[in-house]
Design an enzyme around this catalytic site. Structure first.
Site, PDB file in Angstrom:
ATOM      1  CB  THR A  79      -1.006  -0.035   1.178  1.00 47.23           C
ATOM      2  OG1 THR A  79      -1.914   1.062   1.060  1.00 47.23           O
ATOM      3  CG2 THR A  79      -0.320   0.041   2.529  1.00 47.23           C
ATOM      4  CG  ASN A  80      -0.310   4.674  -1.419  1.00 47.85           C
ATOM      5  OD1 ASN A  80      -0.958   5.500  -0.794  1.00 47.85           O
ATOM      6  ND2 ASN A  80      -0.819   4.012  -2.453  1.00 47.85           N
ATOM      7  CD  GLN A  81       4.626   7.189   3.998  1.00 39.18           C
ATOM      8  OE1 GLN A  81       4.703   8.393   3.786  1.00 39.18           O
ATOM      9  NE2 GLN A  81       5.597   6.501   4.532  1.00 39.18           N
ATOM     10  CB  SER A  82      -2.705   8.048  -0.031  1.00 41.73           C
ATOM     11  OG  SER A  82      -3.931   8.722  -0.078  1.00 41.73           O
TER      12      SER A  82
END
Ligand code: CTP
Length: 396
Positions: free
Chosen positions: A209-212
């Site tokens: 996933t990512n940090q959004s």
């Protein structure tokens, strides 16, 4: 969207030390040409006098449910009937609890119960009161009931303890109210927005996933609703509550998001792709937790669909707006991305300056060139972006 001239505002003031700031708020509204009728609770009168508000608003101040100046003694109904909005600033925790639960045992809470116009409240209280589970429950309830919650913010408090719970500054409350009352630039437009991260499973408990945080996309959704649009928000996993009036579709993976967007894109007038979509997913997610082995583990990744690219390529598709989160060479990368995706408008930001933060700075790229939106709270930028989109729409 900052004109309140000619608007009829009922300003409610409840009993907290921030009540003194209501004087400045009244002055700002009056100076901008609004008609301000002030209603104060008994406790508010202990912090600031009705005479001050009467002088600033140029109108009698109301404090009493049984005031004989109001025709038929029906102040709880009459006083709000000709109003465009009720704004309560400051709103104490006690007042929030009353309105959230439908109590009306004083003039201001009764007015809120009997209103036909929108209600916005600016909470102000000590940090523990704000964080108290009951207060948070009430705030969520109010939000779900369509009440606009303005702030609070973090900072110095009169009790010198500091922390979350400080009322927004009068200028900030003014801007929020002006935006809510402003011209509706996207009335009857269907706006489809993606927000948040996607999550691509590796096995049943792990994923890529990512940090959004989703904050920018949710702010864009709120600004679009404020602008009168019919908004659908396709959201990856976030902890955020959808703004009132938004239809939210929850998705996990980029392929889920792709499916949800493509099913709705043709009916939309505008598509704003704010989500941080993973470009790849693990080829073979395991249906069980992968056990630790002795050596390295290889993860093969397959390409995800380019959602924005596909929507932009639709014949008779919506007006497309992309976001670009870059880590370097913002301008060059963003220009190239707008051309590659063949979209009329791209909003670029630096990933390290936006992910998880409440403020951001955006650079808009369109056919006319570059437009800088300086650092500001995400909701402020979102409104500026929506205004920009609304101006571009008729030129299509
Ligand atoms: N986007 C999309 N589908 C993808 C990847 C991105 O719809 N699979 C959208 C994003 O929502 C954003 C825009 O495309 O509006 C740009 O996303 P970004 O990740 O910055 O760019 P990419 O196209 O993925 O290019 P790169 O990762 O090489 O910078």
């Amino acid at each position: 969207m900052t004109d309140v001239s000619g608007k009829r505002i009922l300003l409610g003031i409840t009993g907290g030390i921030a009540a003194y700031k209501a004087a400045e708020l009244t002055r700002l509204f009056v100076k901008a040409g609004a008609d301000v009728r002030v209603v104060m609770t008994e406790a508010a009168c202990r912090f600031i006098t009705p005479a001050t508000l009467q002088a600033l608003s140029g109108q009698p101040v109301h404090t009493d449910m049984w005031d004989t100046r109001v025709p038929d003694s029906m102040g709880h109904i009459e006083l709000s009937r000709d109003r465009d909005i009720i704004v309560v600033a400051p709103a104490t925790t006690d007042f929030l609890a009353k309105v959230a639960n439908g109590l009306g045992d004083d003039l201001l809470s009764a007015l809120c119960l009997a209103r036909r116009c929108p209600l916005m409240v600016a909470p102000a209280m000590n940090v523990e009161m704000w964080q108290n589970a009951a207060t948070q429950r009430n705030v969520e309830r109010l939000r779900a009931d369509g009440v606009g919650i303005l702030g609070p913010t973090e900072g110095d408090h009169a009790d010198r303890e500091g922390g979350m719970g400080r009322m927004l500054e009068p200028g900030e409350i003014f801007a929020e109210v002006a935006a809510a009352l402003g011209p509706k630039a996207l009335t009857k437009k269907k706006v489809l927005i993606t927000a948040g991260p996607t999550y691509e499973p590796i096995d049943t408990v792990r994923g890529v996933t990512n940090q959004s945080s989703g904050k920018m996309g949710y702010a864009v959704a709120q600004a679009a609703v404020e602008a009168g649009a019919e908004v659908t928000l396709v959201s990856g996993a976030t902890v955020l509550a959808a703004p009132a009036g938004v239809e939210r579709v929850d998705v996990i993976t980029a392929r889920d998001m792709h499916k949800a967007v493509m099913a709705r894109a043709k009916q939309a007038d505008v598509f704003i792709s704010v989500a941080a979509v993973a470009d790849y997913h693990p080829v073979d997610p395991k249906p069980h937790k992968i056990k630790r082995g002795n050596g390295n583990l290889k993860l093969e990744l397959a390409l995800n669909p380019d959602i924005l690219g596909e929507v932009a390529a639709l014949a008779k598709g919506p007006f497309c707006v992309g976001f670009a989160a870059e880590t370097e060479d913002l301008n060059a990368n963003a220009q190239a991305k707008r051309k590659k995706k063949r979209i009329p408008l791209l909003a670029a930001n630096l990933a390290q300056e936006t992910f998880g933060k409440d403020t951001n700075a955006l650079t808009l790229f369109d056919e006319d060139g570059v437009h800088e939106l300086p650092r500001a709270p995400k909701i402020v930028l979102a409104r500026q972006l929506i205004e920009h989109i609304a101006k571009m729409l008729p030129q299509r």
